[in-house]
Write an enzyme that holds these catalytic residues in place. Structure first.
Site, PDB file in Angstrom:
ATOM      1  NE  ARG A 134      15.949   6.089   6.863  1.00 21.16           N
ATOM      2  CZ  ARG A 134      15.322   5.314   7.711  1.00 21.16           C
ATOM      3  NH1 ARG A 134      14.265   5.908   8.384  1.00 21.16           N
ATOM      4  NH2 ARG A 134      15.693   4.256   8.380  1.00 21.16           N
ATOM      5  CE1 TYR A 145      12.069  -3.075   9.825  1.00 22.66           C
ATOM      6  CE2 TYR A 145       9.801  -3.045  10.165  1.00 22.66           C
ATOM      7  CZ  TYR A 145      10.903  -2.600  10.419  1.00 22.66           C
ATOM      8  OH  TYR A 145      11.177  -1.359  11.451  1.00 22.66           O
ATOM      9  NE  ARG A 193      -0.342  -0.007   4.676  1.00 21.13           N
ATOM     10  CZ  ARG A 193      -0.494   1.120   5.371  1.00 21.13           C
ATOM     11  NH1 ARG A 193      -1.318   2.002   5.096  1.00 21.13           N
ATOM     12  NH2 ARG A 193       0.397   1.565   6.425  1.00 21.13           N
ATOM     13  CD  GLU A 213      19.013   4.593   6.788  1.00 25.91           C
ATOM     14  OE1 GLU A 213      18.936   4.807   7.804  1.00 25.91           O
ATOM     15  OE2 GLU A 213      18.262   3.908   6.071  1.00 25.91           O
ATOM     16  NE  ARG A 246      -0.808   9.713   7.399  1.00 27.10           N
ATOM     17  CZ  ARG A 246       0.108   9.638   8.218  1.00 27.10           C
ATOM     18  NH1 ARG A 246       0.780  10.688   8.709  1.00 27.10           N
ATOM     19  NH2 ARG A 246       0.757   8.470   8.626  1.00 27.10           N
ATOM     20  NE  ARG A 253      19.226  -3.169  -0.981  1.00 29.38           N
ATOM     21  CZ  ARG A 253      20.075  -2.764  -1.779  1.00 29.38           C
ATOM     22  NH1 ARG A 253      20.571  -3.750  -2.562  1.00 29.38           N
ATOM     23  NH2 ARG A 253      20.328  -1.460  -1.994  1.00 29.38           N
ATOM     24  CG  ASP A 257       7.631  -1.452  13.254  1.00 35.12           C
ATOM     25  OD1 ASP A 257       8.880  -1.183  13.079  1.00 35.12           O
ATOM     26  OD2 ASP A 257       6.594  -1.100  12.863  1.00 35.12           O
TER      27      ASP A 257
HETATM   28  C1  LIG Z   1      17.464   0.421  10.041  1.00 34.09           C
HETATM   29  C2  LIG Z   1      16.294  -0.103  11.027  1.00 34.09           C
HETATM   30  C3  LIG Z   1      15.667   0.797  11.578  1.00 34.09           C
HETATM   31  C4  LIG Z   1      14.611   0.334  12.351  1.00 34.09           C
HETATM   32  N1  LIG Z   1      13.611   1.169  12.949  1.00 34.09           N
HETATM   33  C5  LIG Z   1      12.809   0.781  13.806  1.00 34.09           C
HETATM   34  C6  LIG Z   1      11.837   1.670  14.523  1.00 34.09           C
HETATM   35  O1  LIG Z   1      11.964   3.021  14.540  1.00 34.09           O
HETATM   36  N2  LIG Z   1      10.996   1.277  15.276  1.00 34.09           N
HETATM   37  C7  LIG Z   1      10.630  -0.187  15.720  1.00 34.09           C
HETATM   38  O2  LIG Z   1       9.750  -0.382  16.325  1.00 34.09           O
HETATM   39  N3  LIG Z   1      11.261  -1.228  14.943  1.00 34.09           N
HETATM   40  C8  LIG Z   1      12.449  -0.552  13.985  1.00 34.09           C
HETATM   41  N4  LIG Z   1      13.206  -1.588  13.410  1.00 34.09           N
HETATM   42  C9  LIG Z   1      13.252  -2.969  13.793  1.00 34.09           C
HETATM   43  C10 LIG Z   1      13.999  -3.292  15.117  1.00 34.09           C
HETATM   44  O3  LIG Z   1      15.511  -3.272  14.744  1.00 34.09           O
HETATM   45  C11 LIG Z   1      13.741  -5.050  15.253  1.00 34.09           C
HETATM   46  O4  LIG Z   1      12.530  -5.090  15.540  1.00 34.09           O
HETATM   47  C12 LIG Z   1      14.479  -5.517  16.226  1.00 34.09           C
HETATM   48  O5  LIG Z   1      15.939  -5.165  16.424  1.00 34.09           O
HETATM   49  C13 LIG Z   1      14.715  -7.259  16.146  1.00 34.09           C
HETATM   50  O6  LIG Z   1      15.177  -7.794  17.287  1.00 34.09           O
HETATM   51  P1  LIG Z   1      15.959  -9.099  17.227  1.00 34.09           P
HETATM   52  O7  LIG Z   1      16.121  -9.628  18.438  1.00 34.09           O
HETATM   53  O8  LIG Z   1      14.814  -9.981  16.466  1.00 34.09           O
HETATM   54  O9  LIG Z   1      17.028  -9.039  16.232  1.00 34.09           O
HETATM   55  P2  LIG Z   1      18.334  -8.341  16.613  1.00 34.09           P
HETATM   56  O10 LIG Z   1      18.198  -6.810  17.416  1.00 34.09           O
HETATM   57  O11 LIG Z   1      19.174  -8.292  15.203  1.00 34.09           O
HETATM   58  O12 LIG Z   1      19.376  -9.214  17.387  1.00 34.09           O
HETATM   59  C14 LIG Z   1      19.870 -10.535  16.855  1.00 34.09           C
HETATM   60  C15 LIG Z   1      20.988 -10.705  18.017  1.00 34.09           C
HETATM   61  O13 LIG Z   1      21.514 -11.777  17.837  1.00 34.09           O
HETATM   62  C16 LIG Z   1      23.151 -11.966  17.581  1.00 34.09           C
HETATM   63  N5  LIG Z   1      23.464 -13.054  16.916  1.00 34.09           N
HETATM   64  C17 LIG Z   1      23.228 -13.462  15.714  1.00 34.09           C
HETATM   65  N6  LIG Z   1      23.872 -14.532  15.335  1.00 34.09           N
HETATM   66  C18 LIG Z   1      24.518 -14.828  16.566  1.00 34.09           C
HETATM   67  C19 LIG Z   1      25.538 -15.883  16.680  1.00 34.09           C
HETATM   68  N7  LIG Z   1      25.680 -17.018  15.800  1.00 34.09           N
HETATM   69  N8  LIG Z   1      25.913 -16.196  17.972  1.00 34.09           N
HETATM   70  C20 LIG Z   1      25.560 -15.037  18.914  1.00 34.09           C
HETATM   71  N9  LIG Z   1      24.926 -14.380  18.612  1.00 34.09           N
HETATM   72  C21 LIG Z   1      24.205 -14.109  17.465  1.00 34.09           C
HETATM   73  C22 LIG Z   1      23.271 -10.590  16.802  1.00 34.09           C
HETATM   74  O14 LIG Z   1      24.533 -10.109  17.148  1.00 34.09           O
HETATM   75  C23 LIG Z   1      22.266  -9.642  17.415  1.00 34.09           C
HETATM   76  O15 LIG Z   1      22.790  -9.035  18.689  1.00 34.09           O
HETATM   77  C24 LIG Z   1      14.360  -0.863  12.461  1.00 34.09           C
HETATM   78  C25 LIG Z   1      15.276  -1.961  11.950  1.00 34.09           C
HETATM   79  C26 LIG Z   1      16.043  -1.296  11.058  1.00 34.09           C
HETATM   80  C27 LIG Z   1      16.947  -2.365  10.324  1.00 34.09           C
END
Ligand SMILES: Cc1cc2nc3c(=O)[nH]c(=O)nc-3n(C[C@H](O)[C@H](O)[C@H](O)COP(=O)(O)OP(=O)(O)OC[C@H]3O[C@@H](n4cnc5c(N)ncnc54)[C@H](O)[C@@H]3O)c2cc1C
Length: 385
Positions: free
Chosen positions: A287, A357, A178, A310, A182, A256, A359
């Site tokens: 950005r 993806y 989508r 970025e 607005r 990406r 949040d």
């Molecule tokens: C650029 C960007 C901007 C974002 N902005 C927002 C926002 O404004 N608002 C929002 O709500 N969400 C946002 N998000 C989403 C948010 O980042 C994610 O929801 C969140 O980080 C997910 O957490 P996670 O634990 O799944 O993954 P991650 O935060 O990636 O954590 C995974 C962890 O596992 C570790 N790991 C991986 N493999 C191994 C291994 N083999 N051994 C040991 N450790 C390992 C990594 O080092 C990492 O620390 C954004 C994401 C991006 C990419």
């Protein structure tokens, strides 16, 4: 205690891993080993004070917390207070600043009109009618069929090209679900009732989540290097890239990635907002972040500011940011998910594990649900892997 004494091992200390570990330790009363390959906890939400300016910032890109999920909001508020920050996004096109997503101000300002809210839908429908596109075959045609060609060319084409590293007419139409526009001047980026930035930054949340004598965190420790030291019947919660877990046997999932370029400028306020998009293709970055605006409650007195450009680029499971998706990746993902389902003591989740993806609030919601599954499945002794 050696690694093999732990029956619960969490791989990764982002929101997914940290929330599961907190629940396992606090709610279930189990000792938990958290393995983190980086030198800090918090995954991509990690935040620090910038060494030169003292401005608090998010090193993997600006993160704004927003949710409509009451359970998540109540849970996260046990670990932090939030400031009242409400997100707004602006975009620069040909040196002029517009509001995003496209709203009445964007349309009026771009076309030099003074439309009223009730006139916008008809105006956009006329613009779309001029395109003659009824059956969009790719991303470009779909976007044009939603907002018309001029707005597409100004605000979507260049940005999308930079984001995905290829022209939108070569991207699938399915990538675009989508394209909100607005009909009012509402410039709030999110409509969720609960929004803000943690007052002491995201890292303070992770310190509290993991601050439990039952939780042992090992930084700079890659799961794949010490896997052989774990108990054979340990319940493993894996939050890293899914294809890596199975040694890429069904192929690589595509990602990406982003690069960031920090700069300290000798002005107090560079762009007047926390995130400015750059819509034009001839500007190489997507950005500019200016983190001082995320904390209006802080009294940053320095005459300098921190800006972060970025750049979007091709990634891999070594530096994954956004899943590429599409039919090929979905087919590979399905095969890995079957592998996961065959292992009773393996739980996979988070943005890397689920190849989705999420949040932050969605990550926390899925982690809370996954914890309950782990608890229910392992009420009795975990079965051998
Ligand atoms: C650029 C960007 C901007 C974002 N902005 C927002 C926002 O404004 N608002 C929002 O709500 N969400 C946002 N998000 C989403 C948010 O980042 C994610 O929801 C969140 O980080 C997910 O957490 P996670 O634990 O799944 O993954 P991650 O935060 O990636 O954590 C995974 C962890 O596992 C570790 N790991 C991986 N493999 C191994 C291994 N083999 N051994 C040991 N450790 C390992 C990594 O080092 C990492 O620390 C954004 C994401 C991006 C990419």
């Amino acid at each position: 205690m050696s690694f093999e004494n732990y029956k619960y091992v969490v791989v990764g200390s982002g929101f997914f891993g940290a929330v599961v570990a907190e629940r396992l330790a606090y709610d279930f009363g189990k000792p938990v080993l958290v393995l983190e390959k980086r030198n800090h906890v918090g995954g991509n939400c990690h935040s620090v004070d910038h060494a030169e300016t003292g401005i608090h910032y998010h090193i993997y890109g600006t993160h704004i917390f927003h949710t409509s999920d009451r359970e998540v909001w109540e849970y996260i508020n046990k670990f932090t207070d939030f400031n009242g920050y409400h997100h707004q996004v602006l975009t620069t096109h040909r040196d002029k600043v517009y509001q995003m997503p496209i709203n009445l101000e964007t349309i009026n300002s771009y076309y030099g009109l003074n439309l009223r809210p009730f006139e916008v839908s008809t105006f956009i429908a006329e613009e779309v009618g001029k395109t003659g596109i009824t059956n969009p075959r790719n991303f470009e045609e779909k976007a044009v069929s939603m907002v018309g060609r001029p707005l597409y060319e100004a605000f979507i084409k260049g940005y999308t090209t930079k984001q995905w590293g290829c022209p939108p007419d070569q991207l699938p139409a399915t990538l675009l679900q989508r394209l909100p526009f607005r009909t009012s001047y509402d410039e709030n980026y999110f409509f969720d009732p609960w929004q803000g930035i943690p007052l002491l930054g995201y890292s303070s949340i992770f310190d509290k989540l993991l601050n439990n004598p039952k939780i042992r965190v090992e930084l700079n420790t890659d799961f794949f290097s010490i896997q052989h030291e774990l108990a054979g019947d340990a319940c493993v919660v894996y939050t890293g890239p899914l294809d890596k877990l199975f040694d890429y046997r069904h192929g690589h999932l595509e990602w990406r990635s982003l690069s960031f370029e920090e700069e300290v400028l000798d002005v107090q306020d560079y762009q007047g907002t926390s995130v400015m998009n750059y819509a034009d293709e001839n500007v190489p970055y997507t950005r500019i972040h200016e983190p001082r605006h995320l904390h209006p409650e802080k009294d940053y007195t320095e005459s300098q500011t921190l800006t972060i450009k970025e750049y979007s680029r091709q990634g891999s499971s070594d530096d994954p940011y956004y899943p590429v998706g599409g039919d090929r990746n979905r087919a590979i993902l399905e095969k890995y998910l079957i592998d996961v389902s065959r292992n009773n003591n393996l739980f996979v989740g988070g943005r890397l594990g689920d190849y989705k993806y999420y949040d932050m609030d969605q990550t926390i919601a899925v982690a809370l649900r996954t914890y309950k599954q782990i608890r229910d499945r392992t009420q009795n002794e975990p079965k051998p892997r």
